[in-house]
Structure formats: structure tokens, C-alpha cells
Design a protein around this motif. Sequence first.
Motif, PDB file in Angstrom:
ATOM      1  N   TRP A 124       0.963  -1.320   0.048  1.00 55.45           N
ATOM      2  CA  TRP A 124      -0.025   0.037  -0.106  1.00 55.45           C
ATOM      3  C   TRP A 124       1.103   1.311   0.077  1.00 55.45           C
ATOM      4  O   TRP A 124       1.850   1.262   0.779  1.00 55.45           O
TER       5      TRP A 124
ATOM      6  N   ARG B  94      -4.309   5.668   0.615  1.00 53.92           N
ATOM      7  CA  ARG B  94      -3.160   4.634   0.446  1.00 53.92           C
ATOM      8  C   ARG B  94      -3.793   3.618  -0.792  1.00 53.92           C
ATOM      9  O   ARG B  94      -5.022   3.435  -0.732  1.00 53.92           O
TER      10      ARG B  94
ATOM     11  N   SER C 230      -5.957   6.044   5.629  1.00 49.71           N
ATOM     12  CA  SER C 230      -5.482   5.458   6.597  1.00 49.71           C
ATOM     13  C   SER C 230      -5.634   6.328   8.083  1.00 49.71           C
ATOM     14  O   SER C 230      -6.158   7.409   8.137  1.00 49.71           O
TER      15      SER C 230
ATOM     16  N   THR D   9       1.001   5.779  -0.557  1.00 47.27           N
ATOM     17  CA  THR D   9       0.345   7.058  -0.671  1.00 47.27           C
ATOM     18  C   THR D   9       0.365   7.442  -2.238  1.00 47.27           C
ATOM     19  O   THR D   9       1.190   6.905  -2.946  1.00 47.27           O
TER      20      THR D   9
END
Length: 93
Positions: A5, A42, A36, A7
Motif C-alpha cells: 500500500w 493509500r 489510513s 500514498t
Amino acid sequence: MPQIWMTYDELATLSDCTPAEARMRAIHLSLDRRKSRDGATRVKLDLALTAKFFAAVREADFDLDGVIAALQSTHRQMAGLLTPTGFRERGAA
């Protein structure tokens, strides 16, 4: 297969684009996205992006030996600070 995962900023770095372009790419590819606890969204990488991520990690030039030596040195310094001076060991007369 592991789940990776990232950003939008991290995905942008991996994809060599802007975070806005990374977001559009995630939408276009229908990648899973989650907010998150830290407030950042994410994106779950698909198989192709995961392979690209692992290739980038393998190609990175990390000085692992240098990092390990620095950690060991820091550990010795911190352990020395925690060792009491001027005290006799138990049982010593």
C-alpha cells in the motif's frame, strides 16, 4: 503475493509522475484505495506495480554493511552511557 500500500506521493515517486497523476492512474486502474488512520489515502498496488516496486528495491544501492556498522557503533555508545561507573560488581570486596 504480498500487499503493498502506498500514498499517492509514494506511488508518484515509483511511477515518475506527480501525485495528482498517480491518483488518476490509481482511479483508471481501479486500484483499491483506503484512508489510513493517519489521514493519508493509500493505494494497493496491483501485480505489475508490485513487480515494479520490488525491482526498484533490488536496484537501490544500499550500503547495508555501513548501516549495520553505524547501528552497532551507536549501540556500543548508548550501552556505555547506561553502564554505571564507580560501582563495584556484586560480590566484589
